[in-house]
Scaffold this motif. Structure first.
Motif, PDB file in Angstrom:
ATOM      1  N   THR A  48       0.822  -1.215   0.000  1.00  8.17           N
ATOM      2  CA  THR A  48       0.000   0.000   0.000  1.00  8.17           C
ATOM      3  C   THR A  48       0.853   1.261   0.000  1.00  8.17           C
ATOM      4  OG1 THR A  48      -0.162  -0.148   2.423  1.00  8.17           O
ATOM      5  CG2 THR A  48      -1.971  -1.121   1.127  1.00  8.17           C
ATOM      6  N   HIS A  54       2.908  -5.764   4.504  1.00  5.97           N
ATOM      7  CA  HIS A  54       1.729  -6.629   4.440  1.00  5.97           C
ATOM      8  C   HIS A  54       2.130  -8.050   4.063  1.00  5.97           C
ATOM      9  CE1 HIS A  54      -0.893  -3.013   4.357  1.00  5.97           C
ATOM     10  NE2 HIS A  54       0.056  -2.503   3.586  1.00  5.97           N
ATOM     11  N   VAL A 293      -7.925  -7.999   0.432  1.00  7.42           N
ATOM     12  CA  VAL A 293      -7.691  -6.561   0.515  1.00  7.42           C
ATOM     13  C   VAL A 293      -6.769  -6.285   1.699  1.00  7.42           C
ATOM     14  CG1 VAL A 293      -8.697  -4.266   0.707  1.00  7.42           C
ATOM     15  CG2 VAL A 293      -9.979  -6.089  -0.443  1.00  7.42           C
ATOM     16  N   ASP A 294      -5.709  -5.541   1.435  1.00 10.15           N
ATOM     17  CA  ASP A 294      -4.810  -5.082   2.492  1.00 10.15           C
ATOM     18  C   ASP A 294      -5.027  -3.593   2.705  1.00 10.15           C
ATOM     19  OD1 ASP A 294      -2.813  -7.348   3.238  1.00 10.15           O
ATOM     20  OD2 ASP A 294      -2.989  -7.446   1.053  1.00 10.15           O
ATOM     21  N   PHE A 295      -5.068  -3.182   3.970  1.00 10.87           N
ATOM     22  CA  PHE A 295      -5.319  -1.786   4.322  1.00 10.87           C
ATOM     23  C   PHE A 295      -4.127  -1.204   5.086  1.00 10.87           C
ATOM     24  CE2 PHE A 295      -9.513  -3.780   4.126  1.00 10.87           C
ATOM     25  CZ  PHE A 295     -10.264  -2.857   3.416  1.00 10.87           C
ATOM     26  N   THR A 376     -13.062  -4.684  -1.982  1.00  3.41           N
ATOM     27  CA  THR A 376     -12.694  -3.564  -1.118  1.00  3.41           C
ATOM     28  C   THR A 376     -13.897  -2.973  -0.392  1.00  3.41           C
ATOM     29  OG1 THR A 376     -10.866  -3.021  -2.612  1.00  3.41           O
ATOM     30  CG2 THR A 376     -11.509  -1.353  -1.008  1.00  3.41           C
ATOM     31  N   THR A 380     -14.905  -3.444   3.600  1.00  2.88           N
ATOM     32  CA  THR A 380     -14.963  -2.214   4.394  1.00  2.88           C
ATOM     33  C   THR A 380     -16.308  -2.083   5.096  1.00  2.88           C
ATOM     34  OG1 THR A 380     -13.445  -1.111   2.867  1.00  2.88           O
ATOM     35  CG2 THR A 380     -14.772   0.301   4.297  1.00  2.88           C
ATOM     36  N   VAL A 394      -8.802   4.450   7.067  1.00  2.00           N
ATOM     37  CA  VAL A 394      -8.104   3.865   5.921  1.00  2.00           C
ATOM     38  C   VAL A 394      -7.291   4.937   5.193  1.00  2.00           C
ATOM     39  CG1 VAL A 394      -8.375   2.696   3.715  1.00  2.00           C
ATOM     40  CG2 VAL A 394      -9.846   2.075   5.650  1.00  2.00           C
ATOM     41  N   SER A 397      -5.416   1.258   0.321  1.00  2.00           N
ATOM     42  CA  SER A 397      -5.738  -0.171   0.282  1.00  2.00           C
ATOM     43  C   SER A 397      -5.191  -0.778  -0.995  1.00  2.00           C
ATOM     44  CB  SER A 397      -7.256  -0.392   0.366  1.00  2.00           C
ATOM     45  OG  SER A 397      -7.911   0.175  -0.755  1.00  2.00           O
ATOM     46  N   HIS A 398      -5.033  -2.081  -0.951  1.00  2.00           N
ATOM     47  CA  HIS A 398      -4.550  -2.840  -2.108  1.00  2.00           C
ATOM     48  C   HIS A 398      -5.448  -4.049  -2.277  1.00  2.00           C
ATOM     49  CE1 HIS A 398      -2.172  -6.064  -4.046  1.00  2.00           C
ATOM     50  NE2 HIS A 398      -1.655  -5.069  -4.752  1.00  2.00           N
ATOM     51  N   SER A 399      -6.079  -4.172  -3.430  1.00  2.00           N
ATOM     52  CA  SER A 399      -7.019  -5.260  -3.685  1.00  2.00           C
ATOM     53  C   SER A 399      -6.411  -6.280  -4.630  1.00  2.00           C
ATOM     54  CB  SER A 399      -8.304  -4.695  -4.301  1.00  2.00           C
ATOM     55  OG  SER A 399      -9.171  -5.738  -4.699  1.00  2.00           O
TER      56      SER A 399
END
Length: 485
Positions: A48, A54, A293-295, A376, A380, A394, A397-399
């Protein structure tokens, strides 16, 4: 006489475990990895923002502490581990929650009317976790070392995987707490496969706990790679192999071996594969995929429940009926509007994962295999339900869709993290029904991925079982862990 050669395709924990065993058994070992970095499903990267580390696939490793290979290797001593007091939590509406503490008595006491039932189900398994791990973490066509605990485990899985299991727990909290851990398995609930996987994970939670490495999952493959290189092994990165006929892996007649930490179907590119075995490999089924999804967060997830705020692993899915409906939707080819979300926030206990005062959150939902769904907003919204204000924290983010995950890691076919469906038949025939499913019909070639027993998880055992067979076939001598370490 020249030393025997071993070539390993894939540098995930299983591939590297196999490579370490072979190098220690005096093979000249080369590991071939498609990516520029090693790790397979155990990589850590800045997905991100700079400074936010991550985990790309796996994040928490319950099987690492019960793995005989990792124990012999000394994985707990070689890298730093964090073992939370609370293994996992299940938030419910209204600020309620159930928490699986490592202390089973503390967990049970909070479940009120279900205290006795929780201890009856899980205490015998947690106390004899070595026997449970032997039964579930090996090829199942064998007599278990602890037949009593194996029988107890099997009967509980049959109970909880059927309609009978609906009467085991009375409270919404206990029902949700066990269902949440069963939902790790990519299959419908209730089912025997989901119940078996959930029981194993829950027992590990009350035994050694759900540990994760300081700094991220990357520490596991890095430790294995260091040992491999110390014993003369070589790792070639940035080299993708899609057809094994393009690979000069040696002469099986002199004991050279090829191990595949890759989808079993890669073996079908070899000449001389019998059609019957090829049909079995082609019919091996893959389960649902994951949409991940990484936040990057400006602060910790603001869970309503205070105990949940202390827990890295949180199962976000509501009640048992809600989670069952979520997994049923995926089996029917849909994504639930209120899905089961598996989340991990390692930064609540590991400050190395994000800049000071910031946090990372790892999350995914199950989706139909091969889906292109971006999760995402769905994730969320579901987290916000139990953690009001999450959206405002947030930063980025990375989806990754299910198809993205397969592109990144070909072993995750269609986005299936588990390397194949965990339905009961495929726990027995993984990927084929055999006393030695790691051995292919092609001389010198072995399967070493989580598509073989004992299945998914960061434990290295599939690689070890494949390497042990390869060593025995090549040298005529049985290899044991105590001989190598």
């Amino acid at each position: 006489m020249a030393r025997r050669r071993a070539t390993v395709i894939g540098s995930g924990p299983n591939g590297l475990a196999a490579a370490v065993a072979l190098a220690r058994a005096d093979f000249d070992v080369v590991v071939v990895e498609a990516h520029e970095g090693i790790g397979g499903g155990a990589r850590t990267a800045e997905l991100t923002l700079p400074g936010f580390r991550h985990d790309v696939c796996s994040a928490v490793h319950p099987a690492a502490f019960t793995s005989p290979f990792f124990a012999a290797f000394g994985m707990r001593e070689k890298i730093g581990w964090i073992v939370p007091d609370a293994s996992y939590a299940q938030p419910l509406d209204g600020g309620r929650a159930a928490v699986a503490w490592r202390d089973i008595r503390r967990t049970a006491d909070a479940l009120g009317p279900d205290a006795r039932a929780w201890k009856a189900v899980l205490r015998p398994l947690a106390r004899r976790i070595a026997g449970v791990s032997d039964f579930t973490g090996n090829q199942m066509l064998r007599i278990p070392r602890d037949p009593i605990v194996a029988a107890r485990f099997g009967l509980r899985a049959l109970e909880l995987g059927s309609a009978l299991g609906r009467r085991t727990f009375r409270t919404e909290e206990a029902q949700a707490l066990l269902t949440g851990v069963m939902a790790h398995l990519t299959t419908v609930i209730p089912s025997v496969g989901a119940a078996a996987g959930g029981l194993l994970l829950a027992a590990q939670a009350h035994a050694d706990g759900w540990g994760f490495p300081v700094g991220g999952a990357q520490a596991v493959p890095d430790a294995l790679a260091d040992d491999l290189r110390a014993h003369g092994g070589v790792i070639e990165t940035g080299r993708r192999i899609d057809d094994l006929r393009d690979l000069d892996w040696g002469d099986p007649a002199r004991g050279d071996v090829l191990l595949l930490d890759a989808p079993p179907r890669l073996a079908l590119t070899l000449p001389g594969v019998p059609e019957r075995w090829a049909r079995a490999i082609r019919s091996f089924r893959y389960g649902p995929g994951a949409a991940k999804v990484d936040f990057a967060l400006d602060g910790p997830v603001p869970w309503e429940n205070e105990d949940v705020r202390r827990t890295p692993t949180v199962h976000v899915g509501g009640t048992r009926p809600e989670m069952e409906a979520s997994e049923r939707a995926v089996a029917e080819g849909r994504v639930s509007e209120r899905p089961y979300v598996l989340t991990v926030q390692p930064s609540v206990l590991d400050p190395t994962r994000a800049p000071k005062g910031k946090h990372v959150l790892w999350s995914y939902i199950h989706v139909p295999n091969g889906s292109t769904f971006d999760a995402t907003e769905t994730i969320t919204r579901q987290i916000e339900r139990f953690a009001p204000g999450f959206r405002d924290r947030v930063l980025a983010s990375h989806s990754a869709t299910a198809t993205d995950l397969e592109t990144y890691n070909p072993s995750a076919v269609g986005g299936d993290f588990a390397g194949g469906s965990v339905a009961v038949d495929q726990l027995l025939a993984r990927p084929v029904l055999s006393p030695a499913p790691w051995r292919t019909p092609v001389r010198g070639v072995y399967l070493a991925s989580q598509s073989t027993p004992p299945g998914p998880g960061v434990h290295g055992m599939a690689g070890w079982f494949a390497a042990r067979l390869a060593i025995a076939d090549a040298t005529g001598e049985r290899a044991e862990l105590e001989d190598l370490f």
